[in-house]
Design a protein around this motif. Structure first.
Motif, short mmCIF file in Angstrom:
data_model
loop_
_atom_site.label_atom_id
_atom_site.label_comp_id
_atom_site.label_asym_id
_atom_site.label_seq_id
_atom_site.Cartn_x
_atom_site.Cartn_y
_atom_site.Cartn_z
N GLY A 16 0.82 -1.22 0.00
CA GLY A 16 0.00 0.00 0.00
C GLY A 16 0.85 1.26 0.00
O GLY A 16 2.08 1.21 -0.05
N ARG A 17 0.15 2.39 0.06
CA ARG A 17 0.85 3.68 -0.03
C ARG A 17 1.64 3.99 1.24
O ARG A 17 1.12 3.82 2.34
N ARG A 18 2.89 4.44 1.07
CA ARG A 18 3.72 4.89 2.20
C ARG A 18 3.94 6.38 2.06
O ARG A 18 4.17 6.89 0.95
N LYS A 19 3.94 7.07 3.20
CA LYS A 19 4.18 8.51 3.15
C LYS A 19 5.66 8.80 3.00
O LYS A 19 6.47 8.32 3.80
N VAL A 20 6.00 9.59 1.98
CA VAL A 20 7.41 9.91 1.70
C VAL A 20 7.64 11.40 1.91
O VAL A 20 7.03 12.23 1.22
N ALA A 21 8.50 11.75 2.86
CA ALA A 21 8.84 13.16 3.08
C ALA A 21 10.05 13.49 2.20
O ALA A 21 11.11 12.90 2.33
N VAL A 22 9.85 14.45 1.27
CA VAL A 22 10.88 14.76 0.27
C VAL A 22 11.58 16.08 0.61
O VAL A 22 10.93 17.12 0.76
N VAL A 23 12.90 16.02 0.74
CA VAL A 23 13.69 17.21 1.08
C VAL A 23 14.09 17.97 -0.19
O VAL A 23 14.74 17.41 -1.08
N LEU A 34 7.97 10.54 -8.42
CA LEU A 34 6.83 10.48 -7.48
C LEU A 34 5.51 10.32 -8.24
O LEU A 34 4.60 9.65 -7.76
N LYS A 35 5.45 10.90 -9.44
CA LYS A 35 4.24 10.74 -10.25
C LYS A 35 3.96 9.24 -10.45
O LYS A 35 2.86 8.76 -10.28
N ARG A 36 5.04 8.51 -10.83
CA ARG A 36 4.87 7.08 -11.07
C ARG A 36 4.54 6.33 -9.77
O ARG A 36 3.70 5.44 -9.74
N ALA A 37 5.21 6.74 -8.68
CA ALA A 37 4.97 6.06 -7.40
C ALA A 37 3.54 6.30 -6.90
O ALA A 37 2.93 5.42 -6.28
N PRO A 45 3.23 11.50 -1.32
CA PRO A 45 4.35 12.42 -1.05
C PRO A 45 4.00 13.59 -0.14
O PRO A 45 2.87 14.08 -0.15
N ILE A 46 4.98 14.01 0.64
CA ILE A 46 4.93 15.29 1.36
C ILE A 46 6.12 16.08 0.81
O ILE A 46 7.27 15.66 0.97
N LEU A 61 4.92 20.75 -15.21
CA LEU A 61 4.93 19.33 -15.59
C LEU A 61 3.51 18.75 -15.67
O LEU A 61 3.33 17.57 -15.96
N ASP A 62 2.53 19.61 -15.36
CA ASP A 62 1.12 19.20 -15.36
C ASP A 62 0.89 17.99 -14.45
O ASP A 62 0.30 16.98 -14.85
N LEU A 63 1.41 18.10 -13.24
CA LEU A 63 1.30 16.98 -12.28
C LEU A 63 0.34 17.32 -11.15
O LEU A 63 0.40 18.42 -10.59
N ASP A 64 -0.51 16.36 -10.83
CA ASP A 64 -1.33 16.50 -9.63
C ASP A 64 -1.02 15.29 -8.74
O ASP A 64 -1.54 14.20 -8.96
N LEU A 65 -0.13 15.51 -7.77
CA LEU A 65 0.30 14.38 -6.93
C LEU A 65 -0.57 14.25 -5.68
O LEU A 65 -0.37 13.33 -4.88
N GLY A 66 -1.49 15.18 -5.48
CA GLY A 66 -2.31 15.16 -4.26
C GLY A 66 -1.44 15.30 -3.03
O GLY A 66 -1.74 14.75 -1.96
#
Ligand code: COD
Length: 299
Positions: A16-23, A34-37, A45-46, A61-66
């Motif tokens: 399932g989905r894991r929360k990833v904090a991105v620096v 992250l789009k693919r993940a 993602p955070i 990049l026309d990305l909606d990662l939520g």
């Protein structure tokens, strides 16, 4: 045992989905990975860093990662906020974006709020190349600069734990040096021989170690045979231990730039898996790194 990155992605999805904090998330390749993940339902993602730059890149990049976006004015502040998200339990994994590796790692190692757990944190690169039948692990080309014998033992113990988590119950480890004979003037060959003996005497468990071995003898049975090397590891290594960051990093980048391959890179031994790839790595490598971190964090 996970044999390729496709199997790895399937296993990551099962968790399932894991929360990833991105620096310092204002990076095109990181956002594309992250789009693919997100699409594969592996990550949530955070994004931490310069909020305006992150938003404008997402738009471009026309990305909606939520994704939640958290503003930080400096790279150190972004690293601190992200590490605290993980150490505070609000995220499952940490990921390096467009930030210098030492800045990122210093936050990870912070004594008050960092992510130290094992006695030593270390980097592992994972590679699948056409000419080799398995994903092999390369350590340490990313974190520990000039490890002594005790640190090399700890680096190997981290690598063995990861191999076990990926389903390899007894990984074969080659301690790589320039030659396969012990030369008292070449420290890498002495360390390799000692590590090999430490495994034989039960001081390092859950694996088979041999060394010194040249890189060719480690991954080619033909080469090993040609040199008359009799070894359970030679030609079949799952893990390559390099003598220092210079040789490790050079092998990592040589494979990445000169071959057709799939790869990933993470820091292990921390309280949570840490995705650490090079700035030049592709979105695919970064995506595989998220997948491998996810599988490890499940176990
Ligand atoms: N694991 C656990 N603790 C560690 C580690 C480690 N690998 N390294 C250092 N520590 C601890 C020390 O015991 C000490 O308590 C504290 O951290 C500070 O130690 P220093 O002064 O030796 O470490 P720093 O903060 O100066 O540097 C640590 C880095 C990891 C930043 C440094 O080793 C580094 O820059 N490594 C190379 C990273 C790099 O450039 N990689 C490039 C390829 S992408």
């Amino acid at each position: 045992m996970i044999k390729n990155f496709q199997e790895l992605v399937i296993q990551a999805k099962e968790g399932g989905r894991r929360k990833v904090a991105v620096v310092c998330a204002h990076d095109k390749e990181v956002l594309l990975s992250l789009k693919r993940a997100v699409r594969e339902e592996i990550a949530q993602p955070i994004l931490i860093g310069k909020g305006e730059e992150i938003r404008s890149l997402l738009k471009e990049l026309d990305l909606d990662l939520g994704a939640e976006i958290i503003n930080a004015d400096t790279d150190s502040e972004a690293a601190e906020l992200a590490v605290k998200k993980v150490s505070g339990g609000d995220a499952n994994m940490l990921m390096k974006g467009l930030v210098a590796t030492p800045t990122f790692l210093k936050a990870v190692l912070n004594k008050e709020w960092g992510l130290r757990k094992a006695p030593l944190l270390s980097h592992i690169g994972f590679f699948k190349v056409d000419r080799y039948d398995r994903i092999f692990h390369l350590t340490d080309g990313g974190m520990n600069m000039y490890p002594d014998i005790q640190q090399k033992k700890l680096i190997l113990e981290n690598a063995v734990e990861v191999a076990h988590k990926l389903g390899n119950e007894c990984p074969k480890i080659a301690c790589v040096a320039a030659i396969e004979l012990v030369n008292p003037d070449m420290q890498a060959t002495i360390d390799a021989a000692m590590l090999s003996k430490m495994q034989q005497r039960g001081q390092i468990k859950g694996c088979l170690i041999d060394g010194p071995l040249g890189l060719d003898n480690a991954v080619s049975e033909e080469s090993a045979k040609h040199k008359g090397i009799k070894s359970e590891v030679a030609g079949k290594a799952d893990i390559l231990l390099t003598s220092d960051i210079d040789s490790g990093n050079a092998i990592y980048k040589t494979i990445a730039f000169f071959t057709e391959m799939e790869s990933a890179g993470i820091i292990v031994g921390a309280a949570a898996p840490i995705i650490l790839t090079s700035r030049a790595d592709t979105p695919e490598t970064k995506f595989h790194s998220i997948a491998i971190a996810s599988v490890i964090s499940q176990r």
